[in-house]
Design an enzyme around this catalytic site. Structure first.
Site, PDB file in Angstrom:
ATOM      1  N   ASP A 497       0.935  -1.380  -0.041  1.00 19.19           N
ATOM      2  CA  ASP A 497       0.049   0.023   0.125  1.00 19.19           C
ATOM      3  C   ASP A 497       1.005   1.408   0.047  1.00 19.19           C
ATOM      4  OD1 ASP A 497      -2.260   1.449   0.231  1.00 19.19           O
ATOM      5  OD2 ASP A 497      -2.452   1.079   2.279  1.00 19.19           O
ATOM      6  N   ASP A 596      -9.601   3.632  -1.482  1.00 16.42           N
ATOM      7  CA  ASP A 596     -10.126   3.854  -0.379  1.00 16.42           C
ATOM      8  C   ASP A 596     -11.524   4.623  -0.646  1.00 16.42           C
ATOM      9  OD1 ASP A 596      -7.905   3.195   0.840  1.00 16.42           O
ATOM     10  OD2 ASP A 596      -7.063   5.157   1.234  1.00 16.42           O
ATOM     11  N   ASP A1310     -58.245 -35.481   8.971  1.00 17.64           N
ATOM     12  CA  ASP A1310     -56.868 -35.678   8.580  1.00 17.64           C
ATOM     13  C   ASP A1310     -56.288 -36.430   9.027  1.00 17.64           C
ATOM     14  OD1 ASP A1310     -54.377 -34.620   7.739  1.00 17.64           O
ATOM     15  OD2 ASP A1310     -53.874 -33.103   9.229  1.00 17.64           O
ATOM     16  N   GLU A1313     -54.868 -41.923   6.227  1.00  9.84           N
ATOM     17  CA  GLU A1313     -54.333 -42.694   5.247  1.00  9.84           C
ATOM     18  C   GLU A1313     -54.384 -44.108   5.621  1.00  9.84           C
ATOM     19  OE1 GLU A1313     -53.547 -38.771   4.387  1.00  9.84           O
ATOM     20  OE2 GLU A1313     -52.638 -39.922   6.292  1.00  9.84           O
ATOM     21  N   ASP A1417     -49.519 -31.291   3.043  1.00 10.64           N
ATOM     22  CA  ASP A1417     -48.381 -30.698   3.686  1.00 10.64           C
ATOM     23  C   ASP A1417     -47.295 -30.229   2.816  1.00 10.64           C
ATOM     24  OD1 ASP A1417     -49.966 -31.065   5.806  1.00 10.64           O
ATOM     25  OD2 ASP A1417     -48.970 -32.729   6.762  1.00 10.64           O
TER      26      ASP A1417
END
Length: 1745
Positions: A497, A596, A1310, A1313, A1417
């Protein structure tokens, strides 16, 4: 005491002598000055010589071509004429008023051509006044044609050597032309000038005859006219645009430590180089002046450029290229190719000035590591040093710095230190400053003009000396000091630098001498207008010369020295140097950052032109300080900067002392900065192999890495000025947001096929200016078609990511082709290109074949890397077969390795295991056979295939297939008028398929002609009864015996047995099972059919990515399961039904009646739901008195306000309650309603576990799920709903709850199944036949390896049908939800006395008679929007029109834009519900804020407006079986384009819904079938011939269209349907071309039971013909309270304003109606409200011209 002085009086003689002495002195001084300043070959200004002034010869030229004769400012007429220049003031001050005449310049004295590639000339100065004195009279011009594309010409003093740049690379060049020159050089004699021409096509590129050559000792000038205004480059400055403004802009060039704040001042680097795009051909050239002195360059609108420098020589290089990239290639050949940075340096980097201590550094490192985003490098700035002295460290605050590199390396990270050049002259705290002492001994410093005394300045440590990196002794000292310090403090690279060179005092501590170097006669327009401002005196001495000449080379020389040090320290390890100051050629050794900057929105913009310019300059390793160096960086700015900074080649976040932390983690672990950093750094790291390859191409071919769009699309003039977008290489387009508070950015999409990088979707925009949607967490990323991009799975460091498998992203172009490269080495060693220790791949795609060819293989990766995944974008159809070839070995990919997204048209090839360094081809257009799979299970191999009597071909798909005659053979056939009966026998030529499933050798086939349009066939064992589905179907009472009335005919094939169904009208075979492979065994049944076309729809319930099925060997398991939707995962319901299209554009459907497992603020709100949390411990028919005690009262209040309430019921009943405390279970035991084991196995209930908890437990949610289930979930019993006693018990529980606990209007059932949280039963040991739990053939189900009992009941459980038949759960599992639905429906109606609604998760054909369904879902993800449309359309053909998906998703956190688009789509779900799971943030519209709620309200307003139309569609579905949500193909089946469309849908026949389904879109491509369509929002018409169109889709809009020829009933919406039903009925009349339209309305009380069967409804039809709207009433059974009045009628498509509008009702006088007409939109609006006409009475409305 003071005294007055007395004045002395001089005599006359004395006065005379004094005057004479003064005159002599003046003459003497003048002579001394003349002798002192006189130089050989220079001419002095003779303005005051007394000679006649030169009269300027002023040319007649355009103002734009004036060359400034007074660049030093302050011109006046007199001063101008004194220079023999032309004076012509204008009303614009930026145009020179004083410009050169023809009197100035040089003449050619002689010209010679030693050979074809050299020209030499002698020049002499023309007689004209000097601008700044010391003009050189005789010059030498030397030109050499160095290559076909590179011309060099140099102009210098003929008599005396002058300073020339000692460039390490250019000096070593020895190129000569190897072919015809692309340019031609032409000299003009008087005044001297030169013209450089392109030879093909002939074009003048560089014409210096525009202005004179000026060559003085300290002022050199050359001007040239250019062929275009497209000028890029010159530096280093802040250029706010990449394309130069040619309106008289002057840019100083002289390295300087200054802030890049947007001014025109000079900055850190010195680049007298620009490129010029000549025209749309792409041909370009570059101009480089090899000169390091202070200078300025003016660009002017001729267009032209003027170089003014104050020393050295004029050493120009003209670089000619066919494209802009070719010019960069030429320039980097000249100055040195860019280095390849080490791989780790492409990772993300963190830094700041003044952490304060090493402890703070570690704190920052740790918090950013914990944030989990990729992060490779940590820096320390000068604060690590002792008092800012280089080669030291602070022994107190940074005491453990020597170990810090190890701390970083242990995590796979790197550490970089800063070094400034200035060396403190002070001593160290505890002793001598040995680095200084050794420097003194080496005489390493820049000196004062005496060449001995070190020049003293002041920088960070105070008083300093400055190393002279042009001195070999200094270089040796520098290398030694870095080596010494490395042994003390390990580090991985060097950041240099302050090397412009910077000093905090002007010149030196002693000041600077008054001489021509420190104060030249002309000073370019540099910052402060002082040569030594913030640097060294110009007369300071270096080995290379005066600081005046070498100032801008200081950083360059420091880079060369530091590179030597890096090689000494790091050896074969590549390491890295990057520097703030630079000069052409630095990129060969180092990178650069843009200095800078500040934390502001300007600097984030200006970084892009800076990066683009440094890529032109040959420094591609470039970036800006991300989030800004100075000032505090607000979160929005830093978020945006981290996004774009993720695509800086050098990607570093760095800020200054005294400002707030801005490392990403400092904003918080879940901040937007951290999340966006993680997301886009993961993308960066994914793309690092591509970025690394770009650096290789820069190193080898001189290509840019960060690239302006005009380099790729130069033929498109709209790209020439773009500077807010950029590219990585040729293929990745980056479009960042660079302004605060924006969600859309203006962008240009060039003419190519482009894909959204993050989604893979092809975008529609092309060669268009558009707006890209970039919400705060997004940046625009697009991949150009034609690319093959190497990628790698990312990780938190490059060390880790380099261990991961690699992959390819292929983006097909318009020709379905692509190409790319990969360079790979160890990422760290030096010179791997020249040593050959690397791998290079060339990728190409053509005709569906990817070729992966190794062009160089000199490296073996120790990690044995593989190419794991290949993603191909733009594949228009799913591949039937994918073959991977290596040499002579060819393998077909398995189905699990191939994934195709129909909507996105993206092909994913997974788990490939292709070794790095080997050649492969991948073919996704390989053809397949029509054979039937004989081995549908996993693990097929040749031995087992042939053991089944099947045929094995390794390159076939399927590889194992049936022989042609495999199956059954006809034994006996009997045909009658009713149908056909056939006996068939198994063909025993072939062995049995599965030993565990006994083949049934003889079968009977019964074919019944049900009606003229339907038939049924049943195949069964005639000798042994088997389970059959106990569902009543509404079949015709008698068969159709008249063959002439049947639309079909049936044929039977003998061997193998098969049935063919032929449509008579077209002779198309719509069913053809005359194929091998028909199997009928105890537990495996298989039948195959040929299809008439590729277009089939249906089969469920599994998630399908498109409505039309992909027929390329996909298997879908059908088995009811509590399984969230996912690709090929069997979910809640079973629907073995499909609809097929035929070539004749007719359709047919096929249903397999089998229930076994098989393969194949204020918002409109009507209904509030309660999920299981309202219950006490999740137990049915209970209320949580602690948390929901007030729910019943709230429900009563809601219902009083016209709203409705629905609560959830799961089937499972808790079984661990104290007897008498839970009536539901107690009475269930009494009535024997629960599923048990068969009596021969046990008399016990088959216990499971679901949601109910044990009594008196506190659930520890921190435990894993299985442990929670074991410890806290109660035993649960499952009702057997087939039993009549169960239906009665269930109804009693529902009624009791309604009457004693809480009212409700519907039931949501729900988990039916049925779902079970243990597998099979508690303890997971199922009794009975294990073949039922794990059958001989397992369909492709989710968790199939766990057996059929996974997440449900044991298959050996027993259920009892209504007729008393005992059956295994194995047979009726898929009917559980169906059996649950009707008892629930009946109980609701009997309890409430109203129609109500049932919504069930598990379904089977005919469930729609009693219930609706939601799609389960789902997830909060963009792809779920399309999948919800597909699901709705499938359930429409399954006979369940009341369907929808959980809006905004059930699982995962919703995202604002996605949820809003989903609300728009969900407003048109028949079942429209926003629902999400526990522990997720709220996603109801109000939760997102006012704006979101307002946009949601607007779209729900439309839904409620059209509810009369939707309600009528539901009636039509109930009576006629029509669909509500309707695919376009149902209405436009003759238009084959509609057969593939699933991103749009219809409500009924007339209302087209076109949602936006993808992120960041503002325009969507949609299909409008042939006809006229009306924009619902505006009423304007669109005529379509059947075509895809672009529709605007801003974030607040969903596109809606009404089909011409239809009438839609509507009502003004209210807060809920209770109130909206009270409003008048309106009509939307969408006229067709003939001025006609039709529609209908069904209306009843909205909640009564069996209103249709009982005739308690209104059925009205509407039609328009000949300007008259007529209503006809077919059924009028409405009660008076439910009658509707006629309101506003809106007629669209009426081309002329009517004179009158009248209403006519039989028995009443005709009345005039109020109306308005909008001529622009052609809308007639008729208000019949004042007439209070009720619509059960027919009416006519006529509009007359």
């Amino acid at each position: 005491m003071t005294m007055k002085s007395r004045k002395r009086q001089f005599s006359g003689l004395e006065v005379s002598l004094m005057v004479l002495f003064t005159l002599v002195l003046v003459v003497a001084v003048a002579m001394v000055v003349l002798l002192a300043t006189g130089e050989p070959g220079t001419i002095k200004d003779d303005t005051d010589s007394g000679t006649d002034p030169i009269v300027p010869e002023c040319p007649s030229i355009p103002d734009a071509e004036r060359v400034d004769c007074y660049p030093d400012g302050g011109a006046s007429r007199q001063k101008c004429l004194e220079r023999a220049c032309c004076w012509s003031p204008l009303n614009e001050t930026n145009v020179p008023w004083c410009f050169f005449s023809k009197n100035h310049g040089y003449s050619v004295v002689s010209e010679s051509k030693p050979d074809d590639t050299h020209i030499e000339a002698k020049l002499t100065r023309m007689d004209a006044p000097s601008l700044f004195g010391a003009d050189i009279k005789e010059l030498t011009f030397y030109a050499e044609m160095q290559t076909e594309n590179r011309l060099r010409f140099k102009i210098t003093d003929s008599k005396q050597a002058r300073f020339e740049v000692p460039h390490e690379h250019v000096q070593s060049l020895s190129d000569t032309p190897k072919g015809p020159l692309k340019y031609r050089l032409e000299l003009t004699q008087k005044p001297f000038g030169l013209k450089v021409w392109r030879t093909s096509p002939e074009k003048l590129l560089f014409d210096t005859t525009l202005g004179p050559l000026v060559f003085a000792d300290q002022y050199l000038q050359l001007s040239a006219k250019l062929p275009s205004h497209n000028i890029y480059g010159l530096g280093e400055h802040v250029h706010q645009t990449f394309l130069h403004d040619t309106n008289w802009r002057t840019w100083p060039i002289f390295t300087r430590d200054a802030f890049p704040n947007g001014g025109t001042h000079n900055l850190y680097g010195h680049y007298p180089y620009f490129t010029c795009l000549e025209d749309a051909s792409g041909q370009s050239f570059g101009v480089f002046l090899m000169n390091s002195n202070a200078m300025e360059v003016t660009v002017q609108p001729a267009p032209a450029v003027t170089f003014r420098t104050i020393g050295g020589v004029l050493d120009f290089y003209i670089l000619v290229g066919e494209t802009p990239e070719a010019v960069v290639d030429e320039f980097t050949k000249l100055i040195g190719r860019p280095f390849i940075p080490p791989y780790w340096s492409l990772g993300f980097q963190l830094s700041r000035w003044n952490y304060g201590s090493l402890a703070e550094v570690k704190k920052v490192v740790d918090r950013n590591r914990q944030a989990g985003f990729p992060y490779d490098v940590q820096y320390t700035d000068i604060d690590y040093m002792e008092d800012k002295k280089i080669f030291t460290y602070d022994m107190e605050k940074f005491a453990e710095l020597p170990q810090f590199a190890d701390y970083m390396h242990d995590a796979g990270q790197k550490y970089i230190i800063i070094l400034d050049p200035a060396v403190s002259t002070g001593q160290r705290i505890n002793g001598p400053y040995e680095a200084l002492d050794r420097g003194h001994a080496a005489k390493a410093w820049v000196t004062e003009p005496d060449g001995e005394t070190p020049l003293l300045g002041q920088v960070w440590p105070g008083e300093t000396v400055f190393p002279d990196y042009t001195n070999q002794a200094c270089i040796d000292w520098w290398v030694d000091e870095i080596s010494r310090f490395y042994k003390e403090v390990k580090h991985d690279a060097l950041w240099i630098d302050m090397n412009e060179v910077a000093s905090f005092v002007k010149g030196s501590i002693k000041g600077c001498a008054d001489n021509k170097l420190n104060y030249p006669p002309f000073t370019p327009q540099i910052l402060d207008d002082l040569m030594y401002s913030k640097t060294l005196c110009m007369d300071a001495k270096h080995k290379w010369g005066n600081h005046y000449d070498v100032h801008s080379l200081y950083g360059y020389s420091m880079v060369l020295a530091t590179d030597k040090a890096a090689k000494a320290v790091f050896g074969n390890s590549r390491s890295m140097v990057f520097s703030r100051s630079s000069f052409p050629g630095v990129g060969k050794y180092a990178g650069h950052w843009l200095g800078d900057n500040g934390a502001n929105w300007n600097d984030i913009k200006w970084a892009i032109p800076g990066m683009l310019e440094f890529n032109l300059f040959g420094v591609p390793y470039i970036g800006a300080d991300i989030c800004g160096f100075f000032d505090d960086s607000e979160e929005e700015l830093c978020t945006r900067w981290m996004q774009v900074g993720a695509f800086y080649p050098f990607s570093r976040n760095h800020n200054a002392e005294g400002y707030a932390d801005q490392d990403p983690a400092s904003y918080g672990p879940n901040s937007l900065v951290v999340n966006t950093t993680r997301h886009y750094m993961n993308i960066r790291y994914t793309l690092l192999p591509y970025l690394y390859t770009l650096f290789y191409k820069a190193h080898v071919n001189g290509e840019t890495v960060v690239r302006p769009l005009m380099h790729e699309f130069y033929s498109d003039s709209k790209t020439w000025a773009l500077h807010k977008q950029f590219m990585w290489g040729a293929h990745l387009l980056i479009t960042p947001a660079l302004d605060p508070g924006v969600e859309f950015v203006d962008a240009y999409i060039p003419d190519a096929k482009w894909y959204n990088f993050e989604t893979g979707v092809k975008i529609l925009d092309r060669k268009v200016e558009t707006k890209v949607y970039v919400p705060l967490d997004k940046i625009g990323l697009h991949l150009r078609g034609g690319a093959v991009i190497p990628v790698q799975r990312p990780d938190v460091t490059t060390t880790a990511s380099r261990r991961h498998p690699m992959g390819l992203i292929v983006a097909l172009d318009d020709n379905k082709a692509a190409s790319g490269e990969l360079f790979w080495d160890d990422g760290d060693s030096r010179d791997t290109v020249s040593s050959g220790v690397h791998i290079h791949y060339q990728f190409s795609v053509a005709n569906g074949v990817l070729s992966m060819q190794v062009t160089h293989n000199g490296y073996t990766d120790p990690r044995n890397l593989k190419f794991e995944n290949i993603t191909v974008l733009g594949v228009t159809s799913a591949p039937a077969l994918v073959l991977v070839s290596e040499g002579n070995t060819v393998n077909a990919l398995s189905e699990s390795q191939i994934q195709y997204d129909t909507y996105k048209q993206v092909l994913h090839l997974k788990n490939l295991e292709l070794g790095l360094g080997k050649n492969y081809t991948v073919n996704w257009e390989a053809k397949i056979t029509g054979n039937i799979d004989c081995f549908p299970e996993e693990g097929e191999n040749q031995v087992e295939c042939e053991a089944r009597g099947c045929i094995w071909e390794s390159l076939s798909k399927p590889r194992c297939y049936y022989a042609a005659t495999h199956g059954y053979i006809i034994n006996n056939k009997v045909e009658t008028a009713n149908g056909i009966t056939v006996d068939i026998d198994r063909n025993t030529e072939f062995p049995s398929q599965r030993s565990r499933s006994r083949d049934i050798s003889r079968l009977r086939v019964e074919i019944t002609y049900l009606s003229g349009k339907s038939l049924r066939w049943k195949i069964f064992d005639p000798d042994n009864a088997r389970y059959e589905v106990p569902i009543h179907l509404d079949l015709p009472a008698t068969p159709e015996t008249d063959e002439n009335k049947r639309d079909y005919k049936v044929q039977i094939n003998d061997k193998p047995f098969g049935i063919q169904v032929i449509r008579k009208e077209t002779s198309e075979v719509i069913w053809d099972s005359a194929l091998p492979g028909f199997t009928f065994s105890d537990q495996f049944l298989q039948i195959s059919t040929l299809l008439p076309t590729d277009y089939i729809y249906g089969f469920g319930e599994t998630e399908h990515p498109s409505y039309k099925h992909d027929l390329n060997f996909h298997k879908y398991g059908l088995f009811a399961k509590d399984q969230p939707p996912g690709f090929k995962l069997n979910s809640y319901g079973i629907h073995p039904f499909y609809m097929g299209l035929e070539k004749s554009k007719k359709a047919h459907g096929v249903l397999l009646l089998n229930s076994n497992a098989m393969g194949h603020n204020l918002l409109w709100m009507d209904v509030q739901y309660a999920d299981i949390d309202y219950m006490e411990r999740q137990m049915d028919f209970t209320l949580d008195q602690k948390h929901f005690k007030g729910l019943p009262a709230l429900v009563d209040q809601m219902r009083a306000e016209g709203m409705r309430f629905i609560f959830i019921l799961d089937p499972a009943i808790a079984g661990n309650e104290t007897k008498g405390s839970y009536p539901a279970f107690d009475t269930g035991i009494e009535k024997d309603v629960f599923i048990k084991w068969p009596p021969e196995l046990s008399n016990d209930i088959v216990w499971g576990k679901v949601w109910p908890d044990y009594p008196n437990v506190t659930v520890d949610n921190s435990l894993d799920w299985d442990t929670q289930v074991e410890l806290f979930r109660a035993f649960a019993a499952f009702p057997d709903f087939f039993k009549k006693s169960t239906a009665e018990w269930w109804g009693e529980q529902i009624e009791y709850f309604y009457n004693n606990t809480m009212k409700f209007d519907g039931l949501w059932i729900d988990m039916n199944e049925p779902a079970n949280f243990v597998h099979g039963t508690v303890g997971e040991k199922c009794l009975g036949n294990p073949e039922l739990e794990d059958p001989p053939y397992m369909p492709p189900l989710e968790s199939m390896h766990r057996g059929l009992k996974h997440k449900t009941l044991c298959m050996n459980s027993e259920q009892i049908l209504a007729d008393g038949t005992r059956v295994k759960h194995y047979d009726v599992h898929n009917l559980y939800g169906w059996s649950h639905t009707k008892p629930t429906h009946d109980a609701l109606l009997s309890t409430t006395g109203k129609r109500g609604v049932i919504v069930t998760r598990s379904t089977y054909p005919s469930s729609g008679r009693w219930a609706g369904h939601w799609l389960g879902d789902n997830y909060s993800a963009w792809n779920q929007l399309l999948k919800s449309i597909v699901g709705m359309m499938e359930f429409s053909i399954f006979g369940i029109p009341y369907t929808g998906a959980d809006i905004c998703g059930f699982f995962d956190t919703a995202q604002y834009q996605m949820c809003l688009r989903w609300m728009q789509l969900g407003a048109f779900y028949p079942f429209s519900r926003n629902h999400n799971t526990i522990n997720m943030p709220r996603q109801d519209p109000v939760a997102w804020g006012h704006e979101f709620a307002a946009m949601s309200r607007n779209v729900l307003n439309i839904r409620y407006t059209l509810l009369p139309y939707l309600y009528t569609l539901m009636y039509e579905a109930h009576v006629h079986g029509s669909t509500v949500v309707r695919p376009l193909l149902h209405e436009f089946v003759t238009d084959e384009k509609t057969w593939d469309i699933d991103r749009q849908f219809l409500w009924g026949p007339a209302f087209l819904i076109t949602p936006a389904l993808d992120p960041d879109v503002t325009v969507i491509k949609a299909y409008l079938p042939r006809g006229v369509w009306y924009d619902y929002h505006k009423g304007t018409s669109i005529r379509s011939s059947g075509e895809f169109v672009d529709m605007d889709a801003p974030i607040d809009k969903i596109n809606l269209h009404v089909r011409a020829g239809y009438i839609l009933p509507w009502q003004k919406p209210e807060n809920n349907t209770h109130y909206s039903r009270m409003n008048p009925l309106g009509l939307i009349v969408a006229l067709d071309d003939g001025g006609a339209a039709k529609g209908s309305l069904f209306w009843d009380d909205g909640e009564g039971i069996d209103t249709v069967q009982n005739g308690k409804y209104l059925s009205t039809s509407f039609s328009v013909f000949d300007s008259t709207l007529t209503s006809e009433v077919s059924v009028n059974g409405l009660a008076e309270a439910d009658r509707l009045t006629l309101g506003v009628v809106r007629v669209w498509g009426l081309s002329n304003r009517p004179a009158t509008v009248t209403l006519k009702v039989d028995g009443k006088p005709e009345v005039n109606l109020n109306f308005t007409y909008d001529n622009e939109f052609q809308e007639l609006q008729i208000d019949a409200t004042p007439q209070s006409h009720t619509i059960e009475t027919p009416f006519k409305i006529t509009w007359a011209a």
